[in-house]
Motif scaffolding. Structure first.
Motif, PDB file in Angstrom:
ATOM      1  N   GLY A   7       0.822  -1.209   0.000  1.00 21.71           N
ATOM      2  CA  GLY A   7       0.000   0.000   0.000  1.00 21.71           C
ATOM      3  C   GLY A   7       0.856   1.259   0.000  1.00 21.71           C
ATOM      4  O   GLY A   7       0.552   2.235  -0.692  1.00 21.71           O
ATOM      5  N   ALA A   8       1.928   1.247   0.771  1.00 20.53           N
ATOM      6  CA  ALA A   8       2.818   2.404   0.832  1.00 20.53           C
ATOM      7  C   ALA A   8       3.514   2.625  -0.514  1.00 20.53           C
ATOM      8  O   ALA A   8       3.662   3.766  -0.979  1.00 20.53           O
ATOM      9  N   GLU A  11       0.972   4.049  -2.945  1.00 21.68           N
ATOM     10  CA  GLU A  11       0.718   5.458  -2.634  1.00 21.68           C
ATOM     11  C   GLU A  11       1.867   6.335  -3.134  1.00 21.68           C
ATOM     12  O   GLU A  11       1.653   7.422  -3.692  1.00 21.68           O
ATOM     13  N   HIS A  14       1.630   6.625  -6.894  1.00 17.27           N
ATOM     14  CA  HIS A  14       0.569   7.563  -7.258  1.00 17.27           C
ATOM     15  C   HIS A  14       1.039   9.009  -7.091  1.00 17.27           C
ATOM     16  O   HIS A  14       0.765   9.860  -7.944  1.00 17.27           O
ATOM     17  N   ALA A  15       1.751   9.285  -6.009  1.00 12.41           N
ATOM     18  CA  ALA A  15       2.257  10.638  -5.774  1.00 12.41           C
ATOM     19  C   ALA A  15       3.237  11.042  -6.871  1.00 12.41           C
ATOM     20  O   ALA A  15       3.217  12.186  -7.353  1.00 12.41           O
TER      21      ALA A  15
END
Length: 90
Positions: A7-8, A11, A14-15
């Motif tokens: 998940g990290a 994320e 995505h950033a």
């Protein structure tokens, strides 16, 4: 714990994608480029459509059929044009 790490990473990915997109849009804007679809009507076509509509001979649907656009497109462009009010001498 494994899913938290995934998940990290997702994320973070995505950033990065978002940041690159914003940088690309800023660079394109600096070059004078804008996004989006090109207008369906040019200035001359808007003028012709306005004249056709104001004469009362054509409906918005007939104008749309003539120019190959939808009726809402005709109304949108006719709504953007500003009529010059005739100045009469008194």
């Amino acid at each position: 714990m494994f899913f938290q790490v995934l998940g990290a990473v997702a994320e973070f990915e995505h950033a990065l994608t978002s940041e690159r997109t914003m940088d690309g849009l800023a660079a394109a804007s600096a070059r004078g480029r804008t996004g989006g679809q090109k207008p369906k009507f040019g200035p001359r076509q808007v003028q012709l459509a306005r004249e056709m509509y104001d004469s009362g001979d054509c409906t918005a649907q007939q104008i749309a059929d003539e120019f190959g656009v939808s009726r809402p497109t005709v109304h949108r462009f006719l709504g953007k044009t500003v009529h010059a009010q005739p100045t009469g001498s008194t």
